[in-house]
Design a protein around this motif. Structure first.
Motif, PDB file in Angstrom:
ATOM      1  N   GLU A 203       0.815  -1.217   0.000  1.00  0.00           N
ATOM      2  CA  GLU A 203       0.000   0.000   0.000  1.00  0.00           C
ATOM      3  C   GLU A 203       0.847   1.265   0.000  1.00  0.00           C
ATOM      4  N   VAL A 204       2.153   1.119   0.169  1.00  0.00           N
ATOM      5  CA  VAL A 204       3.054   2.272   0.100  1.00  0.00           C
ATOM      6  C   VAL A 204       2.970   2.954  -1.256  1.00  0.00           C
ATOM      7  N   GLY A 205       2.776   2.161  -2.311  1.00  0.00           N
ATOM      8  CA  GLY A 205       2.779   2.717  -3.659  1.00  0.00           C
ATOM      9  C   GLY A 205       4.185   2.778  -4.216  1.00  0.00           C
ATOM     10  N   GLY A 206       4.381   3.618  -5.229  1.00  0.00           N
ATOM     11  CA  GLY A 206       5.671   3.688  -5.889  1.00  0.00           C
ATOM     12  C   GLY A 206       6.701   4.470  -5.094  1.00  0.00           C
ATOM     13  N   VAL A 207       7.946   3.987  -5.136  1.00  0.00           N
ATOM     14  CA  VAL A 207       9.059   4.681  -4.496  1.00  0.00           C
ATOM     15  C   VAL A 207      10.233   4.739  -5.475  1.00  0.00           C
ATOM     16  N   ASP A 208      11.153   5.643  -5.198  1.00  0.00           N
ATOM     17  CA  ASP A 208      12.315   5.808  -6.077  1.00  0.00           C
ATOM     18  C   ASP A 208      13.550   5.077  -5.565  1.00  0.00           C
ATOM     19  N   LEU A 209      13.634   4.896  -4.243  1.00  0.00           N
ATOM     20  CA  LEU A 209      14.804   4.260  -3.667  1.00  0.00           C
ATOM     21  C   LEU A 209      14.373   3.409  -2.476  1.00  0.00           C
ATOM     22  N   VAL A 210      14.814   2.169  -2.466  1.00  0.00           N
ATOM     23  CA  VAL A 210      14.624   1.303  -1.310  1.00  0.00           C
ATOM     24  C   VAL A 210      15.972   1.100  -0.651  1.00  0.00           C
TER      25      VAL A 210
END
Length: 305
Positions: A203-210
């Protein structure tokens, strides 16, 4: 000198003993540091470098600990850039005896000056956590303002610094961890928090960096959240997952004097808080490094009062 040593890999931290060892000598380009405080990473006794040198030869009994804050007591031949009596902090070589001792020999390039207004215990808490966060975010993750960072273990020694540095750089930071860690993660600058046991990570959705400090299934699920062009950065070994349209980087932290200067300056001016969970004396180090309860934050051994 007095030092914590390990002789049996199978025994783990339970095999630690406080004993006497010969004082180290400064080789070419080394300094010997009178240790005031030492940091320790709980996984060190699983590292091959704790037990063998670069040629693969056994080197036990070994002295663990690779984060140091102290005072230069002597210089090796050819050493420049540091002076006897200078306060320093930094990261020692993985394959040499470490910092859970009264003295340690270190290549001078691996140390940076420790300002007089920064306590030794704080200085010893910064090298691995601070450099890991810095290098993961900026050298390998190429973080830019406006991006979204998913920071696993956001209440841990590394995670709290990842969170603070990422937020300072203009990123939106989503921290993860146990439910009990939520407030600590938010206090260190996370904009939002995911309880990995009770919330749906997807549910976090899209991210650029993990920024991954866990691996396994959490890493694989996190990789699927990365936007096109994004990066999965991990410190737990070769990446098991790769984003569909991005990259995955695993790395081992390296010493860097200029980055240490940047990190400690942020501590001095209040932009960065370190995460120390427990401070113990050298006499109590074996017990402190074998805790009976979970310690939230880094354990620091104060070698000198």
């Amino acid at each position: 000198m007095r030092a914590i040593v390990v002789t049996d890999q199978a025994a783990g931290t339970a095999g630690m003993t406080l004993t006497k060892r010969p004082d180290p000598q400064a080789a070419i380009n080394d300094v010997v540091v009178e240790v005031h405080a030492s940091g320790y990473v709980p996984t060190e006794l699983d590292w091959p470098s704790t037990w063998t040198d670069r040629a693969g030869r056994q080197r036990a009994p070994s002295i663990p600990g690779h984060e140091v804050a102290g005072v230069v007591s002597s210089l090796g031949y050819g050493t420049t850039g540091l002076s006897v009596g200078q306060r320093v902090f930094g990261l020692t070589d993985w394959h040499r005896d470490g910092t859970l001792a009264q003295f340690v020999a270190v290549e001078s390039r691996n140390l940076a000056p420790l300002p007089g207004d920064v306590e030794f215990t704080v200085g010893a808490s910064l090298p691995i956590s601070g450099l890991t966060a810095w290098q993961g975010l900026f050298d390998h993750g190429r973080l830019r303002a406006g991006q979204t960072v998913l920071a696993h273990g956001a209440a841990g020694a590394v995670g709290t610094i990842v969170t603070q540095l990422a937020r300072e750089a203009g990123a939106y930071v989503i921290g993860t961890g146990r439910a009990a860690d939520k407030q600590k993660a938010l206090d260190h600058g996370a904009h939002a928090f995911v309880d990995l046991a009770g919330d749906a990570l997807e549910e976090v959705g899209g991210v650029d960096l993990v920024f991954d400090v866990i691996g396994g299934d959490i890493q694989r699920r996190s990789a699927r959240l990365i936007r096109p062009g994004g990066v999965l950065v991990t410190v737990v070994g070769p990446a098991e997952a790769k984003p569909a349209d991005g990259s995955a980087v695993d790395f081992v932290v390296e010493s860097d004097r200029e980055q240490l200067r940047e990190i400690v300056q942020r501590v001095r001016d209040g932009r960065l808080r370190t995460n120390i969970g427990d401070v113990a004396s050298l006499d109590d180090a074996v017990a402190a490094l074998n805790p009976t309860k979970r310690i939230s934050g880094k354990t620091i051994i104060r070698v000198r009062p």
